[in-house]
Design an enzyme around this catalytic site. Structure first.
Site, PDB file in Angstrom:
ATOM      1  N   GLU B  48      11.797 -46.087 -13.061  1.00  0.00           N
ATOM      2  CA  GLU B  48      13.225 -46.440 -13.776  1.00  0.00           C
ATOM      3  C   GLU B  48      14.190 -46.669 -13.084  1.00  0.00           C
ATOM      4  OE1 GLU B  48      12.940 -42.870 -16.622  1.00  0.00           O
ATOM      5  OE2 GLU B  48      10.848 -43.457 -16.839  1.00  0.00           O
ATOM      6  N   ASP B  59      19.683 -34.991 -20.165  1.00  0.00           N
ATOM      7  CA  ASP B  59      19.599 -34.286 -18.473  1.00  0.00           C
ATOM      8  C   ASP B  59      20.049 -33.028 -18.273  1.00  0.00           C
ATOM      9  OD1 ASP B  59      18.247 -36.697 -17.420  1.00  0.00           O
ATOM     10  OD2 ASP B  59      20.231 -37.500 -17.690  1.00  0.00           O
ATOM     11  N   TYR B 171       6.959 -43.108 -24.026  1.00  0.00           N
ATOM     12  CA  TYR B 171       7.689 -42.104 -23.446  1.00  0.00           C
ATOM     13  C   TYR B 171       6.732 -40.896 -23.867  1.00  0.00           C
ATOM     14  CZ  TYR B 171      10.560 -39.979 -19.900  1.00  0.00           C
ATOM     15  OH  TYR B 171      11.226 -39.339 -18.831  1.00  0.00           O
TER      16      TYR B 171
END
Ligand SMILES: Cc1ncc(COP(=O)(O)O)c(C=O)c1O
Lengths: 384, 258
Positions: B48, B59, B171
């Site tokens: 990725e 994040d 994911y």
């Protein structure tokens, strides 16, 4: 037109939506459902009305400004949200969300704040409802709004510095969303404006429409109709959405006053951040730009998606005012009417002071979203 | 049609192996592409590449700092894609970024650029099922695999729809929270891996909160493999260089292979 239910998809024309990580989607869907049920439940409405009356001090009056009207040549009316408990309109939304959070069994509120007014309102309601409270505030804003930081702590809230990026409201929203991702099971995100993912833009507008509904009634008596112009300052746009909601179906000209350094509509570039698609200050690659405003509460590069829709359809216009014009307006209202406005609210005053020639002899209803006590220190520095 | 990432991950699985997908921030340091190549050689099944965004809400501090540094050095999405276009990395690549970066360039144009740059897949953590329409239409047209997220909070009835829309892999988000290394693997990682594995044959990888080889092994007892982000990016931030980062990847590979 009316300001409608955006359906479970949260669409206002091309704008809105639910652009959040998968972790938060179930919480947003649950909130949409819980709000729909509560809003249709008379016992919820009664309890909220009771609190708005006996705790927040509603209805807020409309003040006719004889002196300012004479100075500007238009008939100026102020909707006095500055007289609410905690000093701004923010309490309307927070009482609503607090009650809803309790009903959903949440035990903690997390919020972002710019000027600290939404943080103070959230800390206040958390104290009232015996809930935990965490407020994220940009490091820059903690410095310029010390008084509100102290108030939040006094009310029992934890204030956490958002140290990333521009260290203002945009970054406080990022941090509050990150916190919510980690604590979504027992925590309600008490978002402070008509932004974020669905259902927030709609729900927060509905909790503030009491401003517009009251003002419509009051204008019926005072003006025998509706004002020619309704103006409010716009950060995310909650106080504007609340008052516009009462007049969107009339002929009144609706005006949102944006800070020139944070004029998301003025630049009219659509973008996706903080959960919805709206107008957004950004560079050619989609990196969000930092807004720059004298007022911490308007220091935000975006705007609520319903405002983007009102702008795109032409129902409302959005006008920039500069920091210097705001400083003048802050003093103008203080001097002529004995009312010290919040720097945010002073944007609305500044706009009509500038646009008065266009509206001579007209009636202008200004949403005075907050009082200026929190800004006095900052103004002392500016005015010397 | 099965895309490059899904084929590579299925191939690993069919050989009784566990998949390793490291995440690296594009544009972080002058030698980031060399680091990507070294990571491919060290045993990654796919990689990725993060395209930095100013406001990455999924994040934590490590990847935020990497974003900030890369942006401060003038990185743009176009520059990252141009760099990838000229490279022969040897394993399939997915670009991970946020919705506004793609929306600003245009859904179609961005997906076509990915395809032209040899990028197989795209990962957008702030586009849930409800908002996929414009993106997936463009991605399907351009032949780009659309990775979808499943979270510990996703109810059972959502998972099949997520898996059905997913390309490349599903994911599975390992914990309630944002990216970052944690001392222990969250129990939610095994739970969500198991719930997704039960309803799909597509590769299921767990990411967020997988930061050590031991944690990757633990989660791969249920999942088909792991995504390792912050631990890798921290090495880049510490200035480890291509070899230093590749060493870490080799440790993960070795642990997963034993
Ligand atoms: C008094 C006052 N008015 C306005 C605002 C801006 O918010 P909104 O645009 O949501 O009304 C703030 C925000 O802090 C505020 O304190």
């Amino acid at each position: 037109m009316t300001m409608a239910d955006p359906t479970h998809e949260g669409r206002f024309g091309d704008f809105g939506g639910m652009f959040v990580p998968e972790t938060l989607v179930p919480a947003c869907i649950e909130l949409d459902k819980a709000f729909r049920e509560a809003w249709a439940d008379p016992s919820f409405r009664n309890e909220l009305d009771y609190l708005l009356r006996t705790y927040a001090g509603r209805p807020s009056p409309i003040t006719e400004c004889a002196n300012l009207s004479e100075e500007l040549g238009c008939r100026i009316l102020l909707k006095r949200e500055d007289l609410n408990h905690t000093g701004s309109h923010k309490i309307n939304n927070v009482l609503g969300q607090g009650l809803l959070a309790k009903r959903m069994g949440k035990t903690r509120l997390v919020a972002e704040t710019g000027a600290g007014q939404h943080g103070v309102a959230t800390a206040t309601v958390a104290a009232l409802f015996d809930m935990e409270c965490v407020v994220y505030m940009g490091t820059v804003d903690i410095e310029r709004q010390k008084l509100n930081v102290f108030r939040m702590k006094l009310l029992g809230s934890e204030v956490v510095a958002a140290e990333s990026g521009s260290q203002t409201l945009k970054d406080a929203v990022n941090e509050a969303m990150r916190y919510w991702v980690s604590a979504v099971e027992d925590t309600h995100y008490c978002l402070g404006s008509v932004m974020g993912p669905h259902p927030y833009p709609w729900m927060v507008r509905e909790f503030h429409r009491v401003i517009g509904d009251e003002a419509r009634e009051q204008c019926r008596d005072l003006l025998d109709g509706v004002p020619d112009v309704v103006v409010a300052c716009v950060g995310g746009g909650s106080n504007a959405a609340g008052i516009f909601a009462g007049f969107a179906d009339t002929d009144a000209v609706l005006v949102g006053a944006e800070p020139a350094g944070g004029a998301a509509v003025g630049r009219a570039v659509p973008g996706i951040v903080h959960g919805s698609k709206s107008y957004l200050m950004q560079d050619e690659w989609g990196q969000v730009l930092e807004a720059e405003s004298i007022s911490a509460g308007l220091d935000y590069p975006g705007i609520g998606p319903e405002h983007a829709h009102l702008a795109a359809t032409g129902r409302a216009r959005y006008e920039p005012v500069t920091d210097a014009e705001v400083v003048d307006a802050f003093q103008l209202l203080s001097r002529t009417e004995g009312i010290i406005p919040a720097l945010e609210s002073a944007h609305a005053i500044a706009w009509i002071a500038k646009a008065k020639h266009e509206f001579q002899g007209k009636s202008v209803l200004i949403n005075l979203s907050g009082r200026g006590d929190k800004d006095v220190n900052q103004m002392m520095d500016i005015l010397g | 049609m099965t895309g490059g990432i899904e084929s590579a991950l299925r191939a690993r699985r069919e050989n009784d192996g566990k998949c390793l997908v490291p995440y690296l921030t594009g544009g972080l340091g002058d030698n980031w592409l060399e680091t990507v190549m070294a990571v491919a050689d060290a045993g990654a099944d796919a990689i990725e590449i993060g395209v930095p965004f100013s406001d990455p809400v999924m994040d934590g501090p490590t990847i935020q700092e990497a974003n900030d540094r890369a942006l401060a050095s003038g990185t743009t999405p176009q520059r990252i894609l141009d760099t990838l276009r000229d490279a022969d990395i040897g394993v399939p690549i997915a670009v991970m970024t946020y919705a506004n970066i793609v929306y600003r360039m245009g859904w179609d144009r961005f997906m076509n650029e990915l395809s032209a740059s040899g990028v197989s897949g795209c990962i957008l953590p702030d586009i849930p099922l409800e908002e996929t329409r414009d993106w997936t239409a463009a991605a399907d047209e351009a032949g780009v695999e659309t990775v979808m997220f499943a979270a510990p909070t996703s109810p059972d009835d959502r998972l099949p729809r997520i898996a059905e829309r997913a390309g490349g892999f599903v994911y599975a988000v390992g914990l309630l929270g944002i990216t970052g290394v944690r001392a222990n693997l969250a129990s939610s990682a095994l739970e969500i891996a198991g719930r997704v594995k039960a309803i799909t044959d597509k590769p299921v990888l767990v990411g967020v909160g997988v930061g050590t080889p031991a944690q990757a092994v633990e989660v791969s007892e249920v999942a088909d493999g792991a995504i390792v982000g912050s631990a890798v990016v921290q090495r880049m931030l510490d200035g480890a260089g291509p070899e230093g980062v590749a060493e870490l990847i080799a440790e993960f590979r070795a642990a997963l292979d034993t």
